[in-house]
Design a protein around this motif. Structure first.
Motif, PDB file in Angstrom:
ATOM      1  N   ALA A   1       5.171 -19.803 -19.009  1.00  0.00           N
ATOM      2  CA  ALA A   1       5.744 -19.246 -20.238  1.00  0.00           C
ATOM      3  C   ALA A   1       5.838 -17.741 -20.117  1.00  0.00           C
ATOM      4  N   GLY A   2       7.010 -17.201 -20.465  1.00  0.00           N
ATOM      5  CA  GLY A   2       7.207 -15.758 -20.406  1.00  0.00           C
ATOM      6  C   GLY A   2       7.535 -15.222 -19.033  1.00  0.00           C
ATOM      7  N   GLU A   3       7.711 -16.117 -18.046  1.00  0.00           N
ATOM      8  CA  GLU A   3       8.024 -15.684 -16.682  1.00  0.00           C
ATOM      9  C   GLU A   3       9.437 -16.110 -16.280  1.00  0.00           C
ATOM     10  N   VAL A   4       9.952 -15.407 -15.283  1.00  0.00           N
ATOM     11  CA  VAL A   4      11.290 -15.663 -14.763  1.00  0.00           C
ATOM     12  C   VAL A   4      11.176 -15.918 -13.265  1.00  0.00           C
ATOM     13  N   LEU A   5      11.763 -17.003 -12.786  1.00  0.00           N
ATOM     14  CA  LEU A   5      11.762 -17.278 -11.346  1.00  0.00           C
ATOM     15  C   LEU A   5      12.961 -16.571 -10.712  1.00  0.00           C
ATOM     16  N   VAL A   6      12.668 -15.754  -9.696  1.00  0.00           N
ATOM     17  CA  VAL A   6      13.703 -14.963  -9.032  1.00  0.00           C
ATOM     18  C   VAL A   6      13.779 -15.340  -7.560  1.00  0.00           C
ATOM     19  N   GLU A   7      15.002 -15.602  -7.101  1.00  0.00           N
ATOM     20  CA  GLU A   7      15.232 -15.727  -5.662  1.00  0.00           C
ATOM     21  C   GLU A   7      15.357 -14.321  -5.109  1.00  0.00           C
ATOM     22  N   VAL A   8      14.452 -13.950  -4.229  1.00  0.00           N
ATOM     23  CA  VAL A   8      14.391 -12.573  -3.735  1.00  0.00           C
ATOM     24  C   VAL A   8      15.435 -12.380  -2.638  1.00  0.00           C
ATOM     25  N   HIS A   9      16.319 -11.404  -2.843  1.00  0.00           N
ATOM     26  CA  HIS A   9      17.309 -11.063  -1.827  1.00  0.00           C
ATOM     27  C   HIS A   9      16.829  -9.914  -0.949  1.00  0.00           C
ATOM     28  N   ALA A  10      16.109  -8.967  -1.543  1.00  0.00           N
ATOM     29  CA  ALA A  10      15.603  -7.819  -0.793  1.00  0.00           C
ATOM     30  C   ALA A  10      14.318  -7.323  -1.439  1.00  0.00           C
ATOM     31  N   ALA A  11      13.456  -6.727  -0.611  1.00  0.00           N
ATOM     32  CA  ALA A  11      12.174  -6.219  -1.106  1.00  0.00           C
ATOM     33  C   ALA A  11      11.912  -4.841  -0.507  1.00  0.00           C
ATOM     34  N   GLY A  12      11.565  -3.882  -1.359  1.00  0.00           N
ATOM     35  CA  GLY A  12      11.186  -2.564  -0.879  1.00  0.00           C
ATOM     36  C   GLY A  12       9.783  -2.596  -0.305  1.00  0.00           C
ATOM     37  N   ILE A  13       9.536  -1.778   0.713  1.00  0.00           N
ATOM     38  CA  ILE A  13       8.219  -1.699   1.339  1.00  0.00           C
ATOM     39  C   ILE A  13       7.617  -0.335   1.009  1.00  0.00           C
ATOM     40  N   ASN A  14       6.387  -0.354   0.528  1.00  0.00           N
ATOM     41  CA  ASN A  14       5.717   0.865   0.083  1.00  0.00           C
ATOM     42  C   ASN A  14       4.402   1.059   0.829  1.00  0.00           C
ATOM     43  N   LEU A  15       3.934   2.306   0.864  1.00  0.00           N
ATOM     44  CA  LEU A  15       2.636   2.584   1.473  1.00  0.00           C
ATOM     45  C   LEU A  15       1.533   1.816   0.754  1.00  0.00           C
ATOM     46  N   LEU A  16       1.739   1.543  -0.543  1.00  0.00           N
ATOM     47  CA  LEU A  16       0.772   0.753  -1.305  1.00  0.00           C
ATOM     48  C   LEU A  16       0.559  -0.622  -0.669  1.00  0.00           C
ATOM     49  N   ASP A  17       1.618  -1.215  -0.135  1.00  0.00           N
ATOM     50  CA  ASP A  17       1.487  -2.516   0.524  1.00  0.00           C
ATOM     51  C   ASP A  17       0.529  -2.432   1.711  1.00  0.00           C
ATOM     52  N   SER A  18       0.665  -1.360   2.490  1.00  0.00           N
ATOM     53  CA  SER A  18      -0.217  -1.159   3.638  1.00  0.00           C
ATOM     54  C   SER A  18      -1.661  -0.978   3.202  1.00  0.00           C
ATOM     55  N   LYS A  19      -1.866  -0.172   2.162  1.00  0.00           N
ATOM     56  CA  LYS A  19      -3.230   0.101   1.691  1.00  0.00           C
ATOM     57  C   LYS A  19      -3.898  -1.156   1.136  1.00  0.00           C
ATOM     58  N   ILE A  20      -3.121  -1.971   0.418  1.00  0.00           N
ATOM     59  CA  ILE A  20      -3.690  -3.217  -0.114  1.00  0.00           C
ATOM     60  C   ILE A  20      -4.000  -4.184   1.025  1.00  0.00           C
ATOM     61  N   ARG A  21      -3.106  -4.268   2.004  1.00  0.00           N
ATOM     62  CA  ARG A  21      -3.342  -5.150   3.157  1.00  0.00           C
ATOM     63  C   ARG A  21      -4.636  -4.782   3.890  1.00  0.00           C
ATOM     64  N   GLN A  22      -4.926  -3.479   3.970  1.00  0.00           N
ATOM     65  CA  GLN A  22      -6.117  -3.015   4.689  1.00  0.00           C
ATOM     66  C   GLN A  22      -7.384  -3.062   3.833  1.00  0.00           C
ATOM     67  N   GLY A  23      -7.215  -3.350   2.528  1.00  0.00           N
ATOM     68  CA  GLY A  23      -8.381  -3.452   1.670  1.00  0.00           C
ATOM     69  C   GLY A  23      -8.806  -2.162   1.007  1.00  0.00           C
ATOM     70  N   GLU A  24      -7.958  -1.125   1.064  1.00  0.00           N
ATOM     71  CA  GLU A  24      -8.321   0.174   0.489  1.00  0.00           C
ATOM     72  C   GLU A  24      -8.419   0.134  -1.037  1.00  0.00           C
ATOM     73  N   PHE A  25      -7.776  -0.847  -1.670  1.00  0.00           N
ATOM     74  CA  PHE A  25      -7.793  -0.935  -3.132  1.00  0.00           C
ATOM     75  C   PHE A  25      -8.600  -2.139  -3.631  1.00  0.00           C
ATOM     76  N   LYS A  26      -9.491  -2.662  -2.777  1.00  0.00           N
ATOM     77  CA  LYS A  26     -10.238  -3.860  -3.160  1.00  0.00           C
ATOM     78  C   LYS A  26     -11.073  -3.651  -4.426  1.00  0.00           C
ATOM     79  N   MET A  27     -11.590  -2.433  -4.619  1.00  0.00           N
ATOM     80  CA  MET A  27     -12.399  -2.184  -5.809  1.00  0.00           C
ATOM     81  C   MET A  27     -11.542  -2.172  -7.069  1.00  0.00           C
ATOM     82  N   LEU A  28     -10.338  -1.579  -6.966  1.00  0.00           N
ATOM     83  CA  LEU A  28      -9.450  -1.491  -8.125  1.00  0.00           C
ATOM     84  C   LEU A  28      -8.689  -2.788  -8.358  1.00  0.00           C
TER      85      LEU A  28
END
Length: 332
Positions: A26-53
């Motif tokens: 409820a309240g969500e929309v299903l999207v077929e993803v055509h393209a995705a931006g890549i951010n430094l945040l993705d790298s930091k989360i992958r490495q666990g730098e934001f595990k506390m937050l």
């Protein structure tokens, strides 16, 4: 569906695998993803730098920017219909844009700017929302004021320069000599080659600083502000005010108080403001940004488009810090 899944926090973690397609709640929309931006945040989360937050429980799908097409809507959704072209930075705990499909809260979505390709649109949400929340929401930048935007050729910097010029500000930025023409074309008035010039010796009396670099740069940036000016950091240290807004537990509030104590003390001594920004998903703000894009005021700046199969190479390229503007991955 194919998705880039993180099964363990580590530097080179993650792999493309087959996972079940999501069903919109409820309240969500299903999207077929055509393209995705890549951010430094993705790298930091992958490495666990934001595990506390952001303590994501593994396994989870990575990714914070998307452009795509609505394929299904959950109950209660009123603003979108099947076939709509949309883009978004999904809210925390709803991430997962490195996949063929994603269920996104309606409140995080906006209709895609008409004239942009899917790849161009996917480059926008996270960096544009960061710039908006720093300059408009927190900074309250006004016509005639002076703003110093660090790393002007980066993802946030390229959008922030354009937004600041639209707001009527004088913009100073740092970049390499090779990117000077790029930031000048975006609207930068004062361009400083960070490899040979010290911005602290060239700038003074600034109303606002958008800080995205290291601790040494932060300390110098405080000194270029006029009394009463503001520094807004997107790279830390996080403050007690941020911890309160985020509803973090007492021990994290204490930790952030300790981490930011020195910076807050220096800012107070100089008579300037210091705050930390961790951008939030906001479909309403994204609609305002869409209007600026449709009017030709903000234009995407893209460096490279990678195929989904080269996602690890794409993240490594973002980590290198060499990108001019944004790096995007084509999924469909």
């Amino acid at each position: 569906m194919k998705a880039f899944v993180i099964e363990k926090y580590q530097k080179d973690g993650g792999h493309i695998s087959q996972v079940p397609s999501p069903t919109p709640k409820a309240g969500e929309v299903l999207v077929e993803v055509h393209a995705a931006g890549i951010n430094l945040l993705d790298s930091k989360i992958r490495q666990g730098e934001f595990k506390m937050l952001l303590p994501y429980k593994t396994p989870f799908i990575l990714g914070h920017d998307l452009a795509g097409v609505v394929t299904k809507v959950g109950t209660g959704v009123r603003g979108f219909k099947v076939g709509d072209e949309v883009y978004a930075r999904p809210s925390d705990y709803h991430i997962g844009t490195f996949a063929e499909f994603i269920a996104v809260p309606e409140a995080d979505l906006a209709l895609k700017p008409k004239e942009l390709s899917m790849e161009e649109a996917a480059s926008i949400p996270l960096v544009a929302l960061t710039a908006w929340q720093a300059l408009v929401e927190k900074g309250q930048l006004k016509k005639g004021q002076k703003v110093f935007i660090q790393a002007g050729s980066g993802g946030v910097g390229t959008v922030a320069i354009q937004l600041a010029k639209h707001l009527g500000a004088t913009v100073a930025t740092t970049t390499s000599a090779g990117n000077a023409a790029l930031v000048k074309n975006l609207g930068a008035d004062v361009i400083i080659d960070y490899r040979k010039d010290d911005f602290e010796k060239l700038l003074n009396g600034y109303d606002l600083v958008l800080h995205s670099q290291d601790a040494k740069t932060l300390e110098k940036s405080l000194r270029v502000l006029r009394p009463g000016g503001k520094l807004i950091s997107i790279s830390g240290p996080p403050t007690p005010e941020f911890a309160n807004e985020a509803g973090l537990p007492w021990y994290l509030k204490l930790l952030m108080r300790m981490l930011s104590a020195g910076t807050r003390r220096k800012a107070k001594k100089l008579g300037v403001g210091f705050s930390f920004l961790f951008m939030k998903a906001d479909g309403r703000q994204l609609k305002k940004i869409t209007a600026l894009i449709d009017a030709g005021i903000i234009k995407p700046v893209m460096d490279k488009v990678f195929p989904f199969s080269q996602i690890k190479e794409a993240i490594t390229y973002v980590e290198s810090g060499r990108a001019k503007g944004k790096v995007v991955m084509k999924i469909k």
